[in-house]
Design a protein around this motif. Structure first.
Motif, PDB file in Angstrom:
ATOM      1  N   VAL A  21       5.696  56.825 -26.059  1.00  0.00           N
ATOM      2  CA  VAL A  21       5.452  58.161 -26.388  1.00  0.00           C
ATOM      3  C   VAL A  21       5.883  59.043 -25.383  1.00  0.00           C
ATOM      4  CG1 VAL A  21       3.702  59.825 -27.074  1.00  0.00           C
ATOM      5  CG2 VAL A  21       3.341  57.618 -27.588  1.00  0.00           C
ATOM      6  N   HIS A  22       6.618  60.189 -26.003  1.00  0.00           N
ATOM      7  CA  HIS A  22       7.115  61.141 -25.215  1.00  0.00           C
ATOM      8  C   HIS A  22       6.265  62.354 -25.111  1.00  0.00           C
ATOM      9  CE1 HIS A  22      11.365  59.323 -24.388  1.00  0.00           C
ATOM     10  NE2 HIS A  22      10.917  58.327 -25.657  1.00  0.00           N
ATOM     11  N   LEU A  23       5.811  62.745 -23.961  1.00  0.00           N
ATOM     12  CA  LEU A  23       4.886  63.979 -23.771  1.00  0.00           C
ATOM     13  C   LEU A  23       5.762  65.217 -23.636  1.00  0.00           C
ATOM     14  CD1 LEU A  23       2.016  64.809 -23.937  1.00  0.00           C
ATOM     15  CD2 LEU A  23       1.797  64.134 -21.343  1.00  0.00           C
ATOM     16  N   LEU A  24       5.414  66.077 -24.563  1.00  0.00           N
ATOM     17  CA  LEU A  24       5.987  67.565 -24.277  1.00  0.00           C
ATOM     18  C   LEU A  24       4.868  68.680 -23.776  1.00  0.00           C
ATOM     19  CD1 LEU A  24       8.881  69.027 -24.576  1.00  0.00           C
ATOM     20  CD2 LEU A  24       8.042  69.528 -26.898  1.00  0.00           C
ATOM     21  N   GLY A  25       4.974  68.704 -22.509  1.00  0.00           N
ATOM     22  CA  GLY A  25       3.815  69.398 -21.773  1.00  0.00           C
ATOM     23  C   GLY A  25       3.903  70.898 -21.679  1.00  0.00           C
ATOM     24  N   MET A  26       2.657  71.453 -21.818  1.00  0.00           N
ATOM     25  CA  MET A  26       2.523  72.819 -21.612  1.00  0.00           C
ATOM     26  C   MET A  26       2.570  73.124 -20.151  1.00  0.00           C
ATOM     27  SD  MET A  26       0.009  73.830 -24.804  1.00  0.00           S
ATOM     28  CE  MET A  26       0.065  75.587 -24.452  1.00  0.00           C
ATOM     29  N   THR A  27       2.946  74.151 -19.695  1.00  0.00           N
ATOM     30  CA  THR A  27       2.781  74.538 -18.299  1.00  0.00           C
ATOM     31  C   THR A  27       1.575  75.606 -18.017  1.00  0.00           C
ATOM     32  OG1 THR A  27       4.185  76.655 -18.689  1.00  0.00           O
ATOM     33  CG2 THR A  27       5.332  74.385 -17.794  1.00  0.00           C
ATOM     34  N   TYR A  28       1.087  75.596 -16.757  1.00  0.00           N
ATOM     35  CA  TYR A  28      -0.094  76.456 -16.470  1.00  0.00           C
ATOM     36  C   TYR A  28       0.375  77.007 -15.057  1.00  0.00           C
ATOM     37  CZ  TYR A  28      -2.044  72.505 -13.909  1.00  0.00           C
ATOM     38  OH  TYR A  28      -2.216  71.395 -12.989  1.00  0.00           O
ATOM     39  N   THR A  29      -0.147  78.058 -14.631  1.00  0.00           N
ATOM     40  CA  THR A  29      -0.052  78.668 -13.410  1.00  0.00           C
ATOM     41  C   THR A  29      -1.443  78.956 -12.791  1.00  0.00           C
ATOM     42  OG1 THR A  29       1.883  79.715 -14.129  1.00  0.00           O
ATOM     43  CG2 THR A  29       1.000  80.673 -11.939  1.00  0.00           C
ATOM     44  N   LEU A  30      -1.679  78.076 -11.481  1.00  0.00           N
ATOM     45  CA  LEU A  30      -2.912  78.214 -10.951  1.00  0.00           C
ATOM     46  C   LEU A  30      -2.859  78.974  -9.526  1.00  0.00           C
ATOM     47  CD1 LEU A  30      -5.988  77.717 -10.821  1.00  0.00           C
ATOM     48  CD2 LEU A  30      -5.340  75.485  -9.842  1.00  0.00           C
ATOM     49  N   ASN A  31      -3.317  80.065  -9.301  1.00  0.00           N
ATOM     50  CA  ASN A  31      -3.329  80.675  -7.934  1.00  0.00           C
ATOM     51  C   ASN A  31      -1.909  80.798  -7.566  1.00  0.00           C
ATOM     52  OD1 ASN A  31      -6.075  80.831  -7.792  1.00  0.00           O
ATOM     53  ND2 ASN A  31      -6.241  79.015  -6.668  1.00  0.00           N
ATOM     54  N   GLU A  37       3.110  77.196 -10.248  1.00  0.00           N
ATOM     55  CA  GLU A  37       3.170  76.603 -11.789  1.00  0.00           C
ATOM     56  C   GLU A  37       3.107  74.957 -11.560  1.00  0.00           C
ATOM     57  OE1 GLU A  37       5.711  78.557 -14.994  1.00  0.00           O
ATOM     58  OE2 GLU A  37       6.773  76.620 -14.437  1.00  0.00           O
ATOM     59  N   TYR A  38       2.529  74.530 -12.700  1.00  0.00           N
ATOM     60  CA  TYR A  38       2.592  73.171 -12.899  1.00  0.00           C
ATOM     61  C   TYR A  38       2.725  72.825 -14.375  1.00  0.00           C
ATOM     62  CZ  TYR A  38      -0.300  73.483  -8.676  1.00  0.00           C
ATOM     63  OH  TYR A  38      -0.635  73.623  -7.248  1.00  0.00           O
ATOM     64  N   ASP A  39       3.568  71.510 -14.640  1.00  0.00           N
ATOM     65  CA  ASP A  39       3.583  71.162 -15.942  1.00  0.00           C
ATOM     66  C   ASP A  39       2.594  70.203 -16.169  1.00  0.00           C
ATOM     67  OD1 ASP A  39       4.775  69.703 -18.001  1.00  0.00           O
ATOM     68  OD2 ASP A  39       6.754  69.864 -17.593  1.00  0.00           O
ATOM     69  N   SER A  40       1.720  70.209 -17.430  1.00  0.00           N
ATOM     70  CA  SER A  40       0.968  69.001 -17.677  1.00  0.00           C
ATOM     71  C   SER A  40       1.251  67.914 -17.888  1.00  0.00           C
ATOM     72  CB  SER A  40      -0.018  69.832 -18.820  1.00  0.00           C
ATOM     73  OG  SER A  40       0.682  70.184 -19.759  1.00  0.00           O
ATOM     74  N   ALA A  41       2.510  67.867 -18.274  1.00  0.00           N
ATOM     75  CA  ALA A  41       3.051  66.196 -18.495  1.00  0.00           C
ATOM     76  C   ALA A  41       3.577  65.731 -17.436  1.00  0.00           C
ATOM     77  CB  ALA A  41       4.113  66.433 -19.543  1.00  0.00           C
ATOM     78  N   SER A  63      -5.992  80.751 -13.365  1.00  0.00           N
ATOM     79  CA  SER A  63      -5.243  79.994 -14.272  1.00  0.00           C
ATOM     80  C   SER A  63      -4.793  80.548 -15.412  1.00  0.00           C
ATOM     81  CB  SER A  63      -5.910  78.774 -14.232  1.00  0.00           C
ATOM     82  OG  SER A  63      -4.908  77.703 -14.772  1.00  0.00           O
ATOM     83  N   LYS A  64      -3.601  80.491 -15.387  1.00  0.00           N
ATOM     84  CA  LYS A  64      -2.905  81.046 -16.885  1.00  0.00           C
ATOM     85  C   LYS A  64      -2.253  79.650 -17.607  1.00  0.00           C
ATOM     86  CE  LYS A  64      -2.899  85.908 -15.395  1.00  0.00           C
ATOM     87  NZ  LYS A  64      -2.050  86.994 -15.138  1.00  0.00           N
ATOM     88  N   THR A  65      -2.087  79.737 -18.847  1.00  0.00           N
ATOM     89  CA  THR A  65      -1.354  78.906 -19.375  1.00  0.00           C
ATOM     90  C   THR A  65       0.053  79.499 -20.354  1.00  0.00           C
ATOM     91  OG1 THR A  65      -2.741  79.008 -21.472  1.00  0.00           O
ATOM     92  CG2 THR A  65      -3.260  77.383 -19.853  1.00  0.00           C
ATOM     93  N   ALA A  66       0.840  78.725 -20.562  1.00  0.00           N
ATOM     94  CA  ALA A  66       2.306  79.100 -21.423  1.00  0.00           C
ATOM     95  C   ALA A  66       2.469  77.839 -22.251  1.00  0.00           C
ATOM     96  CB  ALA A  66       3.284  79.152 -20.554  1.00  0.00           C
ATOM     97  N   GLN A  67       2.869  78.564 -23.401  1.00  0.00           N
ATOM     98  CA  GLN A  67       3.261  77.491 -24.650  1.00  0.00           C
ATOM     99  C   GLN A  67       4.497  76.673 -24.168  1.00  0.00           C
ATOM    100  OE1 GLN A  67       3.843  80.791 -27.411  1.00  0.00           O
ATOM    101  NE2 GLN A  67       5.958  79.920 -27.761  1.00  0.00           N
ATOM    102  N   VAL A  68       4.940  75.781 -24.847  1.00  0.00           N
ATOM    103  CA  VAL A  68       6.233  75.267 -24.795  1.00  0.00           C
ATOM    104  C   VAL A  68       7.351  76.177 -25.184  1.00  0.00           C
ATOM    105  CG1 VAL A  68       7.588  73.274 -25.411  1.00  0.00           C
ATOM    106  CG2 VAL A  68       5.244  72.710 -24.829  1.00  0.00           C
ATOM    107  N   SER A  69       8.150  76.118 -24.479  1.00  0.00           N
ATOM    108  CA  SER A  69       9.504  77.259 -24.773  1.00  0.00           C
ATOM    109  C   SER A  69      10.347  76.559 -25.668  1.00  0.00           C
ATOM    110  CB  SER A  69       9.915  77.491 -23.652  1.00  0.00           C
ATOM    111  OG  SER A  69      10.828  76.522 -23.097  1.00  0.00           O
TER     112      SER A  69
END
Length: 278
Positions: free
Chosen positions: A11-21, A24-28, A48-54
């Motif tokens: 399974v190929h995971l297309l991760g959303m990103t988030y920014t903590l303090n 930026e990190y990629d959840s996948a 922490s803030k999140t961003a959709q997959v671009s």
């Protein structure tokens, strides 16, 4: 779900990103911030803030798979909670225009967290049983509103920050020990459906509502996720085993994307029932 699951089942995971303090990190990514550290920083006041997959990220991922000769079935995060489904739909159409032989199907899961994981596991099972892309899609579309999500949170601050409850509700609820109860509805929205007083009562509510909605459906596996409160998740899992005789209850962390909005202390129960309605 563990990264090993995705590798084992290709399974190929297309991760959303988030920014903590500010980082930026990629959840996948396997180099993602350890989940225990994520919740520690939230408890200490981390922002922490999140961003959709671009669109670019989705297009790149789909094009790579198509060029490797794959048909693509993408199970997208609920369109009511993120613009990711829309990005992936546009990306799929763009890639198929350039590659007329390609097949890319994007399904709006109307699900979140391990509810989406439970649906993914069902889709993987269908694929491994030999179902075609079209057959798999038809079954998931027909069944997806049977995947039930019940949540409770321990800290109203995070729901307030996400616009789910008012500031006064958060202050008064915290002072009175009020625990909101939520679910994901047929439109994929996270809906506040009630409140109970006390932590144990809120955990019991999760299982009580499962009893009302499971009907005659036989669940081989049920998922419980938690925001760094494993003992509470185990309490819910034990109730599920006791009341429904389900032996396979998978416990896992709520990831940082959902955890940003639900906060530490969240517990969620996912199962397949007759209806999502409460």
């Amino acid at each position: 779900m563990e990264m090993s699951y995705y590798r084992e089942h290709s399974v190929h995971l297309l991760g959303m990103t988030y920014t903590l303090n500010g980082m930026e990190y990629d959840s996948a990514s396997e180099k993602n911030l350890p989940i225990e550290e994520f919740y520690r920083q939230l408890r200490e006041g981390g922002e922490s803030k999140t961003a959709q997959v671009s669109l670019d990220k989705a297009t790149s991922a789909f094009e790579k798979l198509v060029e490797e000769g794959y048909d693509v079935f993408h199970l997208a995060f609920s369109s009511a909670l993120s613009g990711t489904y829309q990005s992936c739909t546009v990306a799929a159409n763009d890639v198929m225009e350039r590659h007329p032989e390609a097949k890319i199907i994007v399904v709006d899961s109307l699900a979140a967290s391990m509810g989406q994981g439970l649906m993914l596991n069902y889709a993987v099972t269908l694929k491994e049983q030999g179902k075609s892309l079209e057959e798999l899609t038809a079954i998931i579309e027909a069944e997806k509103l049977r995947f039930c999500h019940n949540f409770t949170v321990d800290d109203l601050h995070f729901l307030h920050r996400g616009g789910r409850v008012s500031k006064m509700t958060a202050i008064m609820g915290t002072a009175l020990g009020i625990k909101p109860t939520l679910h994901v509805d047929d439109e994929g929205r996270l809906i506040n459906v009630g409140k109970v007083r006390g932590r144990k009562q809120s955990l019991n509510w999760l299982v009580d509502k499962m009893g009302e909605r499971i009907g005659s459906h036989k669940n081989e596996v049920v998922y419980v996720s938690h925001g760094d409160c494993e003992d509470d998740a185990k309490y819910v899992a034990d109730l599920v085993k006791k009341h429904f005789g389900i032996k396979n209850v998978v416990i896992g962390y709520i990831g940082p994307v959902i955890g940003t909005h639900s906060g530490p202390g969240t517990v969620a129960l996912f199962f397949v029932g007759d209806t999502r309605d409460i």
